[in-house]
Design a protein around this motif. Structure first.
Motif, mmCIF file in Angstrom:
data_model
loop_
_atom_site.group_PDB
_atom_site.id
_atom_site.type_symbol
_atom_site.label_atom_id
_atom_site.label_comp_id
_atom_site.label_asym_id
_atom_site.label_seq_id
_atom_site.Cartn_x
_atom_site.Cartn_y
_atom_site.Cartn_z
ATOM 1 N N ARG A 13 0.861 -1.186 0.000
ATOM 2 C CA ARG A 13 0.000 0.000 0.000
ATOM 3 C C ARG A 13 0.892 1.229 0.000
ATOM 4 N N ASP A 14 0.320 2.360 -0.431
ATOM 5 C CA ASP A 14 1.046 3.623 -0.438
ATOM 6 C C ASP A 14 0.043 4.741 -0.224
ATOM 7 N N ASP A 15 0.397 5.693 0.590
ATOM 8 C CA ASP A 15 -0.503 6.814 0.862
ATOM 9 C C ASP A 15 -0.306 7.965 -0.123
ATOM 10 N N ARG A 16 0.569 7.766 -1.102
ATOM 11 C CA ARG A 16 0.805 8.778 -2.140
ATOM 12 C C ARG A 16 0.694 8.140 -3.515
ATOM 13 N N HIS A 17 0.406 8.976 -4.516
ATOM 14 C CA HIS A 17 0.331 8.505 -5.910
ATOM 15 C C HIS A 17 1.754 8.352 -6.448
ATOM 16 N N ARG A 18 2.275 7.145 -6.349
ATOM 17 C CA ARG A 18 3.572 6.804 -6.926
ATOM 18 C C ARG A 18 3.380 5.538 -7.734
#
Length: 181
Positions: A13-18
């Protein structure tokens, strides 16, 4: 040789758009929302391009799943779980052959419902040049064959970890092929 039991290989998971998502020890799925703490979670679309066109569009891409067998199959490329932006990497389930509406039971409680195939965007070539061509091939009739995983919505809350079992539940009635979401 015994048949391999379908299982979760990795979660991300990632809390930023990467482009890539870091792997984590576990993820929590929230019904109708997605992966807790992931930038793509929400009842409405969180995909930047789609949100610009229609921010009220239902989010059919809450969870991205890829089968680890794809990584084994990508000649000339080294790809590991999470690097193609997926939330769940599985092994032992041919995700791309599942029909629309198939449900995957992940671990003890989580359930996702398949909404369609992911169509990779050109940013994949920025990650590894030529990778897009390896993820969208053509069959003998010249039709595109997408291999970049499937998208799903969360049908039941639950926590998922590497090693959790995966069980497929096919929809009743006519089995419709996956389109692109």
């Amino acid at each position: 040789m015994p048949q391999e039991q379908p299982a979760v290989v990795s979660v991300s998971r990632d809390d930023r758009h990467r482009f890539s998502k870091p792997t984590v020890s576990e993820i929590r799925l929230l019904t109708g929302y997605g992966v807790e703490g992931d930038t793509h979670a929400g009842a409405t679309t969180q995909h930047r391009f789609l949100a610009k066109k229609d921010p009220t569009r239902p989010n059919l891409t809450q969870v991205h799943l890829i089968q680890a067998e794809l990584f084994d199959d990508l000649d000339g490329f080294t790809v590991t779980p999470g690097e193609l932006g997926e939330n769940v990497t599985t092994r032992g389930v041919d995700l791309m052959s599942l029909p629309l509406g198939a449900r995957l039971h992940l671990g003890a409680d989580a359930v996702v419902e398949i909404t369609g195939m992911r169509s990779p965007c050109s940013s994949i070539n920025g990650y590894q040049p030529g990778l897009m061509k390896a993820l969208i091939t053509t069959d003998a009739a010249g039709r595109p064959v997408r291999r970049a995983g499937v998208m799903a919505v969360v049908a039941a809350n639950g926590t998922i970890r590497a090693g959790d079992a995966v069980r497929v539940e096919l929809p009743s009635g006519e089995q419709l092929p996956l389109g692109v979401v």
